[in-house]
Scaffold this motif. Structure first.
Motif, PDB file in Angstrom:
ATOM      1  N   GLN A  72       0.812  -1.211   0.000  1.00 28.83           N
ATOM      2  CA  GLN A  72       0.000   0.000   0.000  1.00 28.83           C
ATOM      3  C   GLN A  72       0.846   1.262   0.000  1.00 28.83           C
ATOM      4  OE1 GLN A  72      -2.269  -0.798   3.590  1.00 28.83           O
ATOM      5  NE2 GLN A  72      -3.997  -1.639   2.428  1.00 28.83           N
ATOM      6  N   ARG A  73       1.881   1.283   0.819  1.00 28.77           N
ATOM      7  CA  ARG A  73       2.623   2.527   1.036  1.00 28.77           C
ATOM      8  C   ARG A  73       3.625   2.850  -0.056  1.00 28.77           C
ATOM      9  NH1 ARG A  73       3.923   2.345   7.600  1.00 28.77           N
ATOM     10  NH2 ARG A  73       1.804   1.743   8.252  1.00 28.77           N
ATOM     11  N   LEU A  74       4.187   1.816  -0.711  1.00 27.56           N
ATOM     12  CA  LEU A  74       5.201   2.106  -1.733  1.00 27.56           C
ATOM     13  C   LEU A  74       4.608   2.829  -2.935  1.00 27.56           C
ATOM     14  CD1 LEU A  74       7.502  -1.070  -1.806  1.00 27.56           C
ATOM     15  CD2 LEU A  74       8.047   1.220  -0.965  1.00 27.56           C
ATOM     16  N   GLN A  75       3.297   2.735  -3.125  1.00 25.51           N
ATOM     17  CA  GLN A  75       2.685   3.439  -4.259  1.00 25.51           C
ATOM     18  C   GLN A  75       2.724   4.952  -4.059  1.00 25.51           C
ATOM     19  OE1 GLN A  75       2.150   1.280  -6.709  1.00 25.51           O
ATOM     20  NE2 GLN A  75       2.821  -0.168  -5.123  1.00 25.51           N
ATOM     21  N   GLU A  76       2.925   5.394  -2.805  1.00 27.02           N
ATOM     22  CA  GLU A  76       3.002   6.818  -2.517  1.00 27.02           C
ATOM     23  C   GLU A  76       4.434   7.334  -2.491  1.00 27.02           C
ATOM     24  OE1 GLU A  76       1.059   7.116   1.212  1.00 27.02           O
ATOM     25  OE2 GLU A  76      -0.860   6.301   0.492  1.00 27.02           O
ATOM     26  N   VAL A  77       5.406   6.449  -2.633  1.00 23.67           N
ATOM     27  CA  VAL A  77       6.823   6.823  -2.624  1.00 23.67           C
ATOM     28  C   VAL A  77       7.196   7.379  -3.997  1.00 23.67           C
ATOM     29  CG1 VAL A  77       9.167   5.885  -2.425  1.00 23.67           C
ATOM     30  CG2 VAL A  77       7.376   5.134  -0.864  1.00 23.67           C
ATOM     31  N   PRO A  78       8.074   8.401  -4.063  1.00 24.82           N
ATOM     32  CA  PRO A  78       8.498   8.930  -5.361  1.00 24.82           C
ATOM     33  C   PRO A  78       9.008   7.828  -6.290  1.00 24.82           C
ATOM     34  CG  PRO A  78       9.262  10.355  -3.607  1.00 24.82           C
ATOM     35  CD  PRO A  78       8.633   9.160  -2.947  1.00 24.82           C
ATOM     36  N   LEU A  79       8.739   7.989  -7.573  1.00 22.01           N
ATOM     37  CA  LEU A  79       9.029   6.940  -8.543  1.00 22.01           C
ATOM     38  C   LEU A  79      10.505   6.556  -8.557  1.00 22.01           C
ATOM     39  CD1 LEU A  79       8.056   5.102 -10.825  1.00 22.01           C
ATOM     40  CD2 LEU A  79       8.402   7.014 -12.410  1.00 22.01           C
ATOM     41  N   GLY A  80      11.395   7.533  -8.485  1.00 17.32           N
ATOM     42  CA  GLY A  80      12.828   7.240  -8.519  1.00 17.32           C
ATOM     43  C   GLY A  80      13.277   6.398  -7.342  1.00 17.32           C
ATOM     44  N   VAL A  81      12.761   6.718  -6.155  1.00 20.80           N
ATOM     45  CA  VAL A  81      13.112   5.942  -4.960  1.00 20.80           C
ATOM     46  C   VAL A  81      12.559   4.534  -5.074  1.00 20.80           C
ATOM     47  CG1 VAL A  81      12.859   5.802  -2.460  1.00 20.80           C
ATOM     48  CG2 VAL A  81      13.175   8.026  -3.551  1.00 20.80           C
ATOM     49  N   ARG A  82      11.324   4.418  -5.554  1.00 18.91           N
ATOM     50  CA  ARG A  82      10.716   3.096  -5.703  1.00 18.91           C
ATOM     51  C   ARG A  82      11.492   2.239  -6.702  1.00 18.91           C
ATOM     52  NH1 ARG A  82       5.832   4.705  -6.646  1.00 18.91           N
ATOM     53  NH2 ARG A  82       5.541   4.163  -8.836  1.00 18.91           N
ATOM     54  N   THR A  83      11.946   2.864  -7.775  1.00 21.75           N
ATOM     55  CA  THR A  83      12.728   2.116  -8.771  1.00 21.75           C
ATOM     56  C   THR A  83      14.064   1.666  -8.194  1.00 21.75           C
ATOM     57  OG1 THR A  83      11.689   3.391 -10.545  1.00 21.75           O
ATOM     58  CG2 THR A  83      13.698   2.198 -11.089  1.00 21.75           C
ATOM     59  N   LEU A  84      14.690   2.518  -7.370  1.00 19.24           N
ATOM     60  CA  LEU A  84      15.959   2.140  -6.731  1.00 19.24           C
ATOM     61  C   LEU A  84      15.764   0.955  -5.803  1.00 19.24           C
ATOM     62  CD1 LEU A  84      18.942   2.610  -6.045  1.00 19.24           C
ATOM     63  CD2 LEU A  84      18.186   4.294  -4.336  1.00 19.24           C
ATOM     64  N   LEU A  85      14.705   0.985  -5.000  1.00 15.98           N
ATOM     65  CA  LEU A  85      14.436  -0.144  -4.101  1.00 15.98           C
ATOM     66  C   LEU A  85      14.175  -1.417  -4.890  1.00 15.98           C
ATOM     67  CD1 LEU A  85      12.105   1.555  -1.454  1.00 15.98           C
ATOM     68  CD2 LEU A  85      14.542   1.014  -1.230  1.00 15.98           C
ATOM     69  N   GLU A  86      13.427  -1.297  -5.968  1.00 14.08           N
ATOM     70  CA  GLU A  86      13.151  -2.460  -6.817  1.00 14.08           C
ATOM     71  C   GLU A  86      14.440  -3.035  -7.386  1.00 14.08           C
ATOM     72  OE1 GLU A  86      10.593  -3.602 -10.861  1.00 14.08           O
ATOM     73  OE2 GLU A  86      10.660  -1.543 -10.108  1.00 14.08           O
ATOM     74  N   ALA A  87      15.330  -2.156  -7.856  1.00 13.71           N
ATOM     75  CA  ALA A  87      16.592  -2.613  -8.447  1.00 13.71           C
ATOM     76  C   ALA A  87      17.466  -3.307  -7.404  1.00 13.71           C
ATOM     77  CB  ALA A  87      17.337  -1.437  -9.067  1.00 13.71           C
ATOM     78  N   MET A  88      17.502  -2.767  -6.185  1.00 11.84           N
ATOM     79  CA  MET A  88      18.334  -3.380  -5.139  1.00 11.84           C
ATOM     80  C   MET A  88      17.800  -4.755  -4.751  1.00 11.84           C
ATOM     81  SD  MET A  88      19.234  -0.119  -2.691  1.00 11.84           S
ATOM     82  CE  MET A  88      20.354  -1.082  -1.678  1.00 11.84           C
ATOM     83  N   LEU A  89      16.488  -4.865  -4.571  1.00  8.42           N
ATOM     84  CA  LEU A  89      15.926  -6.165  -4.208  1.00  8.42           C
ATOM     85  C   LEU A  89      16.090  -7.174  -5.340  1.00  8.42           C
ATOM     86  CD1 LEU A  89      12.666  -5.071  -2.348  1.00  8.42           C
ATOM     87  CD2 LEU A  89      14.727  -6.053  -1.339  1.00  8.42           C
ATOM     88  N   LEU A  90      15.915  -6.725  -6.572  1.00  7.92           N
ATOM     89  CA  LEU A  90      16.114  -7.630  -7.702  1.00  7.92           C
ATOM     90  C   LEU A  90      17.556  -8.125  -7.769  1.00  7.92           C
ATOM     91  CD1 LEU A  90      14.053  -6.128 -10.679  1.00  7.92           C
ATOM     92  CD2 LEU A  90      13.726  -8.336  -9.557  1.00  7.92           C
ATOM     93  N   THR A  91      18.507  -7.249  -7.482  1.00 10.64           N
ATOM     94  CA  THR A  91      19.917  -7.661  -7.499  1.00 10.64           C
ATOM     95  C   THR A  91      20.186  -8.725  -6.443  1.00 10.64           C
ATOM     96  OG1 THR A  91      20.592  -5.459  -8.268  1.00 10.64           O
ATOM     97  CG2 THR A  91      22.298  -6.856  -7.295  1.00 10.64           C
ATOM     98  N   VAL A  92      19.651  -8.514  -5.244  1.00  5.24           N
ATOM     99  CA  VAL A  92      19.828  -9.496  -4.165  1.00  5.24           C
ATOM    100  C   VAL A  92      19.264 -10.847  -4.570  1.00  5.24           C
ATOM    101  CG1 VAL A  92      19.123 -10.110  -1.823  1.00  5.24           C
ATOM    102  CG2 VAL A  92      19.819  -7.762  -2.340  1.00  5.24           C
ATOM    103  N   PHE A  93      18.041 -10.845  -5.067  1.00  6.86           N
ATOM    104  CA  PHE A  93      17.379 -12.109  -5.402  1.00  6.86           C
ATOM    105  C   PHE A  93      17.985 -12.736  -6.655  1.00  6.86           C
ATOM    106  CE2 PHE A  93      13.569  -9.876  -3.325  1.00  6.86           C
ATOM    107  CZ  PHE A  93      14.001 -10.267  -2.068  1.00  6.86           C
ATOM    108  N   ALA A  94      18.499 -11.915  -7.562  1.00  2.67           N
ATOM    109  CA  ALA A  94      19.152 -12.455  -8.751  1.00  2.67           C
ATOM    110  C   ALA A  94      20.442 -13.186  -8.388  1.00  2.67           C
ATOM    111  CB  ALA A  94      19.441 -11.344  -9.757  1.00  2.67           C
ATOM    112  N   ILE A  95      21.155 -12.691  -7.385  1.00  2.00           N
ATOM    113  CA  ILE A  95      22.350 -13.407  -6.908  1.00  2.00           C
ATOM    114  C   ILE A  95      21.944 -14.754  -6.318  1.00  2.00           C
ATOM    115  CG2 ILE A  95      24.230 -13.387  -5.221  1.00  2.00           C
ATOM    116  CD1 ILE A  95      24.315 -10.344  -5.512  1.00  2.00           C
TER     117      ILE A  95
END
Length: 545
Positions: A199-222
């Motif tokens: 619910q809350r991440l939809q209110e976060v600025p797009l750039g910050v949300r994209t950064l969080l997505e990229a970091m989590l994807l990197t962790v899980f991709a490893i």
């Protein structure tokens, strides 16, 4: 029914404490309670899967602390299916390991090693599948990491210590990155609970949300060994004992895929990194299968095909449609079982002939027809030959790609077809070298030490030893082998232990059951995909609104 949700995590941990208290005594009792607890976890997993399918997601807040304070565990259709498949596979691998004699060697160690570490690994896997918040997901990963290092380095040979150290270094790097991502997520959203984050991440600025997505994807991709973050896998997994390699290759990488699937659908709907994921999927398919083509050792062949077929799952996640998500879920369940089975067969070949080096094998179709069948069925399943479950999963993914119609989607459809054909070529190559042709001169005879203290590559006469993953030492007739794996040794035999054959045969049958139950499985995964994309059932089950 909600009270059952924590048990797949709690039961293995409780039994681990009991086994550590028992120590190296009561070997038969230890084997019995290990099999009993994994059987109980399997039954619980089936119950949770059926309940989630009939009544929707089940959730429990441990200690009755509501989010974001307490620990939340959630069992929906996806988690229930993953729990069921993983529980079945870990139970079969445990039976296989007992037949190989690995667990029996715990009596030579100060405390039992294999059983407690294996049960802790199972608890960690269950924890990640049920985690309802990022911190608990991290805890599940760390539980798996601790148990994985013990299992990878069991026996203490130099080769295994090096491979295990590489695995731990990479895993620790991803863990640190995961902690940073969790801290940043909490800083911007004030919670780490997945339902609240949805619910809350939809209110976060797009750039910050994209950064969080990229970091989590990197962790899980490893964790999932997605190219270009997969270089650690081919050198780490093949060095471990066969049962350990089987459960790692079949299951642990899928935990990373599961985490990608969960976070991408729940936290980042309509994600902006879809094209990047498609590129990673295509690169994983291509690099993995070309690496497999170049290998001559069966374990390394299977390790590279593992990387390649992770690309199919990432393909489905990247498209982010109902059909593609359903296809990815089918393929995850299929690949856990088939990849584990093929590594179990590799262990049988190594037990019988002292090596998995294809240039030193031959004639197995004639001398070991049962072994040939046990390899042939999952090999064709992996290649996606109709009507096997590999074909069902690939067909679903390719249909979703065609329906998408984008340039990257079409490229992945073409890449999927090419990878499937090359997988068939690789499996045919293995079949021809190891099973169909006559045995080459100098093939290993019975009585070769597969795992012993002398296998450390520190001796002066290392060049005289046979090459290949078996790296065995010939045993003179009538000689008694002393020092070895935790004080004993495994020697080759033409008469394979029946628990190993039964466990491998059951794994083959489990893979075939996905074909027999293809209709219900597809219906179930379609419902799971709809539930994931809707997000509302998960959020309401956790937050109660």
């Amino acid at each position: 029914m909600n009270a059952l949700v924590p048990l797949p995590v709690v039961l293995p941990l409780c039994v681990t404490g009991l086994k550590l208290a028992i120590g190296p005594r009561l070997h038969r009792f230890q084997r019995f309670i290990s099999i009993a607890v994994l059987g109980a976890v399997l039954v619980l997993s089936v119950v949770l899967m059926v309940a989630a399918d009939r009544h929707g997601p089940l959730s429990v807040h441990l200690g009755e602390f509501a989010p974001p304070v307490g620990i939340t565990l959630v069992a929906d259709r996806l988690a229930g299916l993953m729990l069921t498949v993983s529980s079945a596979v870990t139970l079969l691998v445990l039976v296989y390991s007992l037949g190989q004699g690995m667990a029996d060697r715990d009596d030579q160690a100060p405390v039992g090693v294999f059983h407690p570490a294996y049960l802790i690994l199972v608890a960690g896997v269950s924890c990640t599948f049920l985690a309802g918040d990022l911190v608990n997901l991290y805890v599940g990963f760390e539980i798996m990491l601790v148990a994985s290092f013990v299992l990878l380095t069991i026996g203490g040979t130099a080769t295994r210590i090096r491979a295990g150290s590489t695995y731990v270094i990479i895993s620790l790097f991803s863990s640190v990155l995961f902690l940073v991502a969790i801290a940043m997520t909490y800083a911007v959203a004030g919670t780490v609970n997945l339902a609240q984050l949805a619910q809350r991440l939809q209110e976060v600025p797009l750039g910050v949300r994209t950064l969080l997505e990229a970091m989590l994807l990197t962790v899980f991709a490893i964790k999932a060994a997605v190219f270009p973050l997969a270089a650690w896998l081919p050198d780490s997994y093949p060095t471990a004992p066969a049962p350990v390699t089987a459960v790692f290759a079949g299951l642990l990488t899928k935990v990373g895929v599961y985490s990608m699937l969960r976070t991408q659908t729940l936290l980042f709907p309509g994600h902006r990194l879809g094209d990047l994921l498609m590129l990673a999927a295509l690169a994983s398919m291509a690099v993995g299968i070309l690496g497999a083509v170049a290998q001559t050792d069966l374990k390394r062949v299977l390790s590279f095909t593992l990387i390649s077929h992770i690309g199919y799952m990432v393909f489905g996640i990247a498209l982010a449609g109902r059909g593609s998500i359903a296809g990815a879920i089918v393929y995850v369940a299929h690949h856990i079982t088939v990849q584990t089975t093929l590594f179990l067969v590799a262990g049988l070949i190594e037990r019988r002939d002292g090596t998995t080096e294809l240039t030193r094998l031959g004639g197995l179709a004639k001398t070991a027809p049962l072994l040939a069948v046990l390899f042939f069925v999952p090999a064709m399943n992996l290649a996606g030959i109709p009507p096997l479950s590999g074909f069902i999963g690939k067909l679903g993914l390719m249909r979703a790609g065609v329906a998408d119609g984008g340039g990257w989607a079409w490229a992945l459809v073409a890449g999927s077809a090419a990878t499937s054909l090359l997988t068939l070529y690789v499996m045919a190559k293995v079949w021809n070298l190891a099973f169909w042709r006559d045995a080459p001169p100098g093939a290993e005879e019975e009585g070769v030490v597969l795992e012993s203290a002398e296998d450390d590559d520190t001796g002066d006469d290392e060049e005289e030893r046979p090459t290949g993953s078996g790296s065995g030492l010939p045993v003179p007739a009538g000689a008694v082998v002393s020092a070895g794996f935790l004080g004993q040794s495994i020697t080759t035999t033409k008469h394979l232990p029946w628990p190993m054959l039964v466990a491998t045969g059951a794994a083959v049958a489990l893979g075939l059951s996905y074909t027999v139950l293809g209709g219900p499985l597809t219906t179930f995964t379609q419902a799971a995909a709809t539930e994931l994309l809707a997000r509302t059932p998960y959020i309401e089950a956790v937050l109660g609104r």
